[in-house]
Design a protein around this motif. Structure first.
Motif, PDB file in Angstrom:
ATOM      1  N   LEU A 119       0.821  -1.219  -0.179  1.00  0.00           N
ATOM      2  CA  LEU A 119       0.148  -0.101  -0.095  1.00  0.00           C
ATOM      3  C   LEU A 119       0.875   1.237  -0.005  1.00  0.00           C
ATOM      4  CD1 LEU A 119      -2.965  -1.123   2.525  1.00  0.00           C
ATOM      5  CD2 LEU A 119      -2.586  -1.305   0.030  1.00  0.00           C
ATOM      6  N   GLY A 120       2.150   1.261  -0.070  1.00  0.00           N
ATOM      7  CA  GLY A 120       3.263   2.167  -0.129  1.00  0.00           C
ATOM      8  C   GLY A 120       3.300   3.251   0.904  1.00  0.00           C
ATOM      9  N   GLN A 121       2.880   2.832   2.354  1.00  0.00           N
ATOM     10  CA  GLN A 121       2.853   3.806   3.275  1.00  0.00           C
ATOM     11  C   GLN A 121       4.318   3.838   3.720  1.00  0.00           C
ATOM     12  OE1 GLN A 121      -0.566   4.064   5.849  1.00  0.00           O
ATOM     13  NE2 GLN A 121       0.660   4.372   7.814  1.00  0.00           N
ATOM     14  N   ASP A 122       4.980   5.135   4.204  1.00  0.00           N
ATOM     15  CA  ASP A 122       6.052   5.150   5.136  1.00  0.00           C
ATOM     16  C   ASP A 122       5.749   5.003   6.562  1.00  0.00           C
ATOM     17  OD1 ASP A 122       7.449   5.821   2.867  1.00  0.00           O
ATOM     18  OD2 ASP A 122       7.161   7.943   3.168  1.00  0.00           O
ATOM     19  N   LEU A 123       6.671   3.791   6.938  1.00  0.00           N
ATOM     20  CA  LEU A 123       6.378   3.538   8.543  1.00  0.00           C
ATOM     21  C   LEU A 123       7.914   3.420   8.984  1.00  0.00           C
ATOM     22  CD1 LEU A 123       4.266   0.086   8.094  1.00  0.00           C
ATOM     23  CD2 LEU A 123       3.581   2.591   9.059  1.00  0.00           C
ATOM     24  N   VAL A 126      -5.373  -3.389  12.974  1.00  0.00           N
ATOM     25  CA  VAL A 126      -5.825  -4.405  11.895  1.00  0.00           C
ATOM     26  C   VAL A 126      -7.319  -4.786  12.152  1.00  0.00           C
ATOM     27  CG1 VAL A 126      -5.400  -6.442  10.805  1.00  0.00           C
ATOM     28  CG2 VAL A 126      -3.432  -5.119  11.583  1.00  0.00           C
ATOM     29  N   GLU A 127      -8.140  -4.374  11.053  1.00  0.00           N
ATOM     30  CA  GLU A 127      -9.301  -4.780  10.990  1.00  0.00           C
ATOM     31  C   GLU A 127      -9.810  -5.479   9.803  1.00  0.00           C
ATOM     32  OE1 GLU A 127     -13.049  -4.411  13.329  1.00  0.00           O
ATOM     33  OE2 GLU A 127     -11.199  -3.918  13.928  1.00  0.00           O
ATOM     34  N   THR A 132      -2.182   3.913  12.364  1.00  0.00           N
ATOM     35  CA  THR A 132      -2.559   3.635  10.965  1.00  0.00           C
ATOM     36  C   THR A 132      -3.748   2.654  11.196  1.00  0.00           C
ATOM     37  OG1 THR A 132      -0.703   4.159   9.886  1.00  0.00           O
ATOM     38  CG2 THR A 132      -2.268   3.068   8.673  1.00  0.00           C
ATOM     39  N   VAL A 133      -4.968   2.846  10.534  1.00  0.00           N
ATOM     40  CA  VAL A 133      -6.110   1.473  10.763  1.00  0.00           C
ATOM     41  C   VAL A 133      -5.670   0.981   9.169  1.00  0.00           C
ATOM     42  CG1 VAL A 133      -8.300   1.102  10.631  1.00  0.00           C
ATOM     43  CG2 VAL A 133      -7.435   2.920  11.850  1.00  0.00           C
ATOM     44  N   LEU A 134      -5.714  -0.292   9.301  1.00  0.00           N
ATOM     45  CA  LEU A 134      -5.558  -1.424   8.297  1.00  0.00           C
ATOM     46  C   LEU A 134      -6.773  -2.106   8.025  1.00  0.00           C
ATOM     47  CD1 LEU A 134      -3.943  -2.658   5.788  1.00  0.00           C
ATOM     48  CD2 LEU A 134      -2.757  -4.078   7.491  1.00  0.00           C
ATOM     49  N   VAL A 135      -7.315  -2.003   7.032  1.00  0.00           N
ATOM     50  CA  VAL A 135      -8.715  -2.719   6.873  1.00  0.00           C
ATOM     51  C   VAL A 135      -8.449  -3.891   5.926  1.00  0.00           C
ATOM     52  CG1 VAL A 135     -11.157  -2.684   6.584  1.00  0.00           C
ATOM     53  CG2 VAL A 135      -9.963  -0.794   7.586  1.00  0.00           C
ATOM     54  N   VAL A 136      -8.524  -4.958   6.135  1.00  0.00           N
ATOM     55  CA  VAL A 136      -8.577  -6.058   5.264  1.00  0.00           C
ATOM     56  C   VAL A 136      -9.903  -6.557   4.843  1.00  0.00           C
ATOM     57  CG1 VAL A 136      -7.407  -8.578   4.789  1.00  0.00           C
ATOM     58  CG2 VAL A 136      -6.175  -6.622   6.455  1.00  0.00           C
ATOM     59  N   TYR A 185     -11.552  17.395   9.216  1.00  0.00           N
ATOM     60  CA  TYR A 185     -10.897  16.177   9.725  1.00  0.00           C
ATOM     61  C   TYR A 185     -11.695  14.982   9.100  1.00  0.00           C
ATOM     62  CZ  TYR A 185      -8.973  12.415  12.771  1.00  0.00           C
ATOM     63  OH  TYR A 185      -8.557  11.475  13.368  1.00  0.00           O
ATOM     64  N   ARG A 186     -10.908  14.503   8.023  1.00  0.00           N
ATOM     65  CA  ARG A 186     -11.588  13.213   7.294  1.00  0.00           C
ATOM     66  C   ARG A 186     -10.328  12.458   7.241  1.00  0.00           C
ATOM     67  NH1 ARG A 186     -16.029  13.814   4.301  1.00  0.00           N
ATOM     68  NH2 ARG A 186     -15.289  12.728   2.435  1.00  0.00           N
ATOM     69  N   PRO A 187     -10.259  11.381   8.235  1.00  0.00           N
ATOM     70  CA  PRO A 187      -9.146  10.337   8.109  1.00  0.00           C
ATOM     71  C   PRO A 187      -9.439   9.177   7.059  1.00  0.00           C
ATOM     72  CG  PRO A 187     -10.789  10.038   9.814  1.00  0.00           C
ATOM     73  CD  PRO A 187     -11.053  11.271   9.339  1.00  0.00           C
ATOM     74  N   HIS A 188      -8.350   8.811   6.733  1.00  0.00           N
ATOM     75  CA  HIS A 188      -8.464   7.847   5.518  1.00  0.00           C
ATOM     76  C   HIS A 188      -7.821   6.481   5.804  1.00  0.00           C
ATOM     77  CE1 HIS A 188      -8.336   7.822   0.849  1.00  0.00           C
ATOM     78  NE2 HIS A 188      -8.489   6.746   1.347  1.00  0.00           N
ATOM     79  N   PRO A 189      -8.749   5.423   6.123  1.00  0.00           N
ATOM     80  CA  PRO A 189      -7.817   4.075   6.535  1.00  0.00           C
ATOM     81  C   PRO A 189      -7.026   3.513   5.153  1.00  0.00           C
ATOM     82  CG  PRO A 189     -10.281   3.886   6.244  1.00  0.00           C
ATOM     83  CD  PRO A 189     -10.072   5.258   6.257  1.00  0.00           C
TER      84      PRO A 189
END
Length: 300
Positions: A28-32, A73-74, A102-106, A127-131
């Motif tokens: 998913l290309g996220q920096d961690l 993880v959800e 970070t919310v990761l939805v599988v 404020y519009r968070p983006h999982p």
């Protein structure tokens, strides 16, 4: 109510929390944060005055005294969960651990993945968070057996998402042969539980063509039954062999003459009851033939 698919997906991440990092970073290309430390922890979040809410899994990166990042993880198979609850998970993790979250939805289903991939209307202006969402389209179709063996969790996910492609299942099956038996059994169970019936049938077909004992519920039942029957048969045969040795030992100790055909008759007998009868008679028989007196007509 959690399903086998839900439980298997969670176990994949719980057994190796680094999988959540790899999904976010590589797929998913996220920096961690760069850290070798990733651990699953039990958390219950609370958003008073609401009830306690429990995410499926929380993976904490970094050392316990100063965590660097939290991954919630959800697993979602449908659209029943309010997306704002995902936002609450992240907010509570941030409040409790004082680090980014970070919310990761599988989502095994593409439409469900599309639903949760939208920005969340939190109710707060601006404020519009983006999982981050992993749906079937984001899971690579692994058809290389070596790649499947190197990444068994992703290969199991590939079976779930792309199992109608026979090459994906064949690569997964080949990978299992390279893994320790206990791990192979676990990954097979997960892939089977996460798959639709059509893919399960394909898994059964491909795995039964190999010499590796399959572990789906159907196969485990029949394989386990065969193993139990084999063990029982082996135990009976072992006891018969011991009883035959006892008969020969008693007869040798008493100095009774035993022709080769008599010795062969005793050693080839698999009737434990008959052998025990012969052993009792061997203690008092005056001749070999006395030992067989009263034997069944079938034995004569």
């Amino acid at each position: 109510m959690p399903s086998p698919t839900h439980d298997s997906l969670i176990e994949l991440f719980r057994d190796r929390p680094q999988l959540a990092v790899e999904v976010l970073r590589d797929l998913l290309g996220q920096d961690l944060p760069v850290t070798p430390l990733a651990r699953a922890e039990n958390f219950t979040f609370n958003t008073r005055p609401s009830d306690d809410i429990e995410p499926d899994l929380v993976v904490v990166l970094g050392p316990p005294p100063s965590p660097a990042h939290v991954i919630i993880v959800e697993i979602q198979k449908d659209k029943s969960k309010d997306p704002r609850q995902l936002d609450r998970y992240a907010a509570q993790a941030w409040l409790m651990l004082k680090c980014d979250a970070t919310v990761l939805v599988v989502c095994p289903d593409a439409r469900t993945a599309e639903h949760y991939a939208r920005p969340i209307d939190s109710g707060l202006t601006g404020y519009r968070p983006h999982p981050r969402v992993l749906g079937p389209g984001g899971i690579p179709a692994i058809t290389d057996p070596q790649q499947a063996a190197a990444h068994p969790e992703l290969s199991a996910l590939a079976v779930m998402a792309h199992g109608r492609d026979r090459k994906v299942v064949e690569a997964f099956a080949s990978a299992l042969a390279e893994l320790p038996h206990d791990y192979a059994a676990k990954y097979y169970e997960h892939a089977y539980d996460m798959s639709v019936p059509e893919v399960r049938h394909l898994l059964e077909e491909i795995m039964t063509s190999t010499d590796w004992p399959v572990h789906s519920p159907f196969a485990r039942e029949h394989y386990g039954r065969g193993m139990a029957e084999g063990k029982a048969k082996g135990k009976t045969e072992g006891r018969a062999e011991e009883a035959a040795k006892l008969v020969l030992l008693v007869m040798d100790a008493r100095g009774l003459d035993m022709p080769d055909d008599v010795r062969a008759r005793i050693t080839s007998c698999t009737d434990l009851t008959l052998l025990e009868t012969w052993a009792a008679r061997a203690a008092t028989a005056q001749t070999v033939h006395d030992m067989f007196d009263g034997a069944s007509e079938q034995d004569r």
